[in-house]
Design a protein around this motif. Structure first.
Motif, PDB file in Angstrom:
ATOM      1  N   MET A  29       0.807  -1.038   0.057  1.00 14.55           N
ATOM      2  CA  MET A  29      -0.184   0.022   0.130  1.00 14.55           C
ATOM      3  C   MET A  29       0.887   1.352   0.058  1.00 14.55           C
ATOM      4  SD  MET A  29      -2.596  -1.361   2.949  1.00 14.55           S
ATOM      5  CE  MET A  29      -2.768  -3.172   2.703  1.00 14.55           C
ATOM      6  N   PRO A  30       0.207   2.318  -0.240  1.00 15.16           N
ATOM      7  CA  PRO A  30       1.085   3.705  -0.105  1.00 15.16           C
ATOM      8  C   PRO A  30       1.533   3.849   1.194  1.00 15.16           C
ATOM      9  CG  PRO A  30      -1.060   4.048  -1.180  1.00 15.16           C
ATOM     10  CD  PRO A  30      -1.162   2.626  -0.756  1.00 15.16           C
ATOM     11  N   ASP A  31       3.034   4.052   1.195  1.00 12.29           N
ATOM     12  CA  ASP A  31       3.632   4.311   2.412  1.00 12.29           C
ATOM     13  C   ASP A  31       3.786   3.062   3.389  1.00 12.29           C
ATOM     14  OD1 ASP A  31       4.404   7.124   1.687  1.00 12.29           O
ATOM     15  OD2 ASP A  31       2.220   7.573   2.443  1.00 12.29           O
ATOM     16  N   HIS A  32       3.694   2.021   2.617  1.00 16.64           N
ATOM     17  CA  HIS A  32       3.805   0.612   3.383  1.00 16.64           C
ATOM     18  C   HIS A  32       5.206   0.691   4.070  1.00 16.64           C
ATOM     19  CE1 HIS A  32       1.947  -3.450   3.266  1.00 16.64           C
ATOM     20  NE2 HIS A  32       2.935  -3.615   4.108  1.00 16.64           N
ATOM     21  N   LYS A  33       4.937   0.097   5.588  1.00 17.19           N
ATOM     22  CA  LYS A  33       6.212   0.160   6.266  1.00 17.19           C
ATOM     23  C   LYS A  33       7.378  -0.450   5.821  1.00 17.19           C
ATOM     24  CE  LYS A  33       7.185  -0.153  11.473  1.00 17.19           C
ATOM     25  NZ  LYS A  33       6.606  -0.603  12.629  1.00 17.19           N
ATOM     26  N   TYR A  34       7.418  -1.628   5.056  1.00 15.07           N
ATOM     27  CA  TYR A  34       8.416  -2.536   4.788  1.00 15.07           C
ATOM     28  C   TYR A  34       8.045  -2.351   3.134  1.00 15.07           C
ATOM     29  CZ  TYR A  34       8.647  -3.342   9.668  1.00 15.07           C
ATOM     30  OH  TYR A  34       8.723  -3.221  11.069  1.00 15.07           O
ATOM     31  N   GLY A  35       7.680  -1.501   2.436  1.00  9.68           N
ATOM     32  CA  GLY A  35       7.427  -1.549   0.970  1.00  9.68           C
ATOM     33  C   GLY A  35       8.853  -1.487   0.286  1.00  9.68           C
ATOM     34  N   PRO A  36       8.857  -2.213  -0.997  1.00  6.62           N
ATOM     35  CA  PRO A  36      10.110  -1.855  -1.506  1.00  6.62           C
ATOM     36  C   PRO A  36      10.049  -0.581  -2.377  1.00  6.62           C
ATOM     37  CG  PRO A  36       8.750  -3.035  -2.847  1.00  6.62           C
ATOM     38  CD  PRO A  36       7.831  -2.930  -1.549  1.00  6.62           C
ATOM     39  N   ALA A 116       6.445 -11.230  12.426  1.00  2.96           N
ATOM     40  CA  ALA A 116       6.364 -11.951  11.061  1.00  2.96           C
ATOM     41  C   ALA A 116       5.132 -11.455  10.363  1.00  2.96           C
ATOM     42  CB  ALA A 116       6.139 -13.666  11.243  1.00  2.96           C
ATOM     43  N   ASN A 117       4.045 -11.195  11.143  1.00  7.34           N
ATOM     44  CA  ASN A 117       2.676 -10.767  10.411  1.00  7.34           C
ATOM     45  C   ASN A 117       3.173  -9.181   9.864  1.00  7.34           C
ATOM     46  OD1 ASN A 117       0.000 -11.188  10.266  1.00  7.34           O
ATOM     47  ND2 ASN A 117      -0.369  -9.330  11.417  1.00  7.34           N
ATOM     48  N   GLY A 118       3.836  -8.469  10.514  1.00  6.32           N
ATOM     49  CA  GLY A 118       4.163  -6.834  10.233  1.00  6.32           C
ATOM     50  C   GLY A 118       5.036  -7.037   8.886  1.00  6.32           C
ATOM     51  N   HIS A 119       5.657  -8.188   8.568  1.00  3.95           N
ATOM     52  CA  HIS A 119       6.559  -8.318   7.603  1.00  3.95           C
ATOM     53  C   HIS A 119       5.857  -8.835   6.132  1.00  3.95           C
ATOM     54  CE1 HIS A 119       9.513  -6.875  10.255  1.00  3.95           C
ATOM     55  NE2 HIS A 119      10.296  -6.495   9.005  1.00  3.95           N
TER      56      HIS A 119
END
Length: 166
Positions: A29-36, A116-119
């Motif tokens: 999603m936009p501004d995803h915490k662990y997004g590439p 793990a869920n957060g990643h």
């Protein structure tokens, strides 16, 4: 290795879909915490990712409760076990981190399950938004807590047979 991507408009913002070939490897999603970050080796391929887009549209329209597509999330063996377990949480329902940890055979691992869920790299499709705190609170979400709230409300409305707000 070539990474394929496409973007897709949704009621919760523009989604980034990522694939390394035939399977979906990421949904951010936009501004995803662990997004590439899209890099120079990335190639846009809307055709390759069209099946995922079609299923997402059906989900957001309230017509799809379970995604059926090849997935290829990348993570540790523990992370992938958690991500697989997420798919057992029924549409429109929630489960606490502790219950999920117990289901995985280690009831004391709720924090590790939370990490793990957060990643989870395949948000929505691998339903990490369905995991909540033991007291029912909406704790952490890589795509922002407002989106988690929206996704849970959407699923609750659909599961109860109410119209879908877009």
């Amino acid at each position: 290795m070539t990474i394929y991507f496409a973007t897709h408009e949704s009621p919760i913002g523009e989604l980034l879909l990522v694939s390394h070939g035939e399977a979906l490897g990421g949904l951010y999603m936009p501004d995803h915490k662990y997004g590439p970050q899209i890099g120079s080796e990335w190639r846009r391929d809307d055709r390759l990712l069209k099946p995922a887009k079609t299923q997402l549209d059906a989900y957001f329209a309230g017509e799809l409760h379970r995604f059926e597509m090849p997935l290829a999330p990348r993570g540790t063996s523990f992370q992938t076990a958690v991500w697989q377990a997420l798919n057992a949480i029924p549409f429109g329902r929630t489960e606490s981190y502790g219950v999920l940890a117990a289901r995985l055979g280690n009831p004391k691992a709720s924090r590790a399950v939370g990490l793990a869920n957060g990643h989870n790299p395949i948000s929505i499709i691998v339903p990490c938004h369905r995991v909540i705190g033991a007291n029912g609170s909406l704790t952490g979400y890589g795509g922002a807590i407002e989106r988690k709230r929206w996704l849970l409300a959407h699923e609750t409305r659909v599961a109860r047979g109410r119209s879908v707000d877009r």
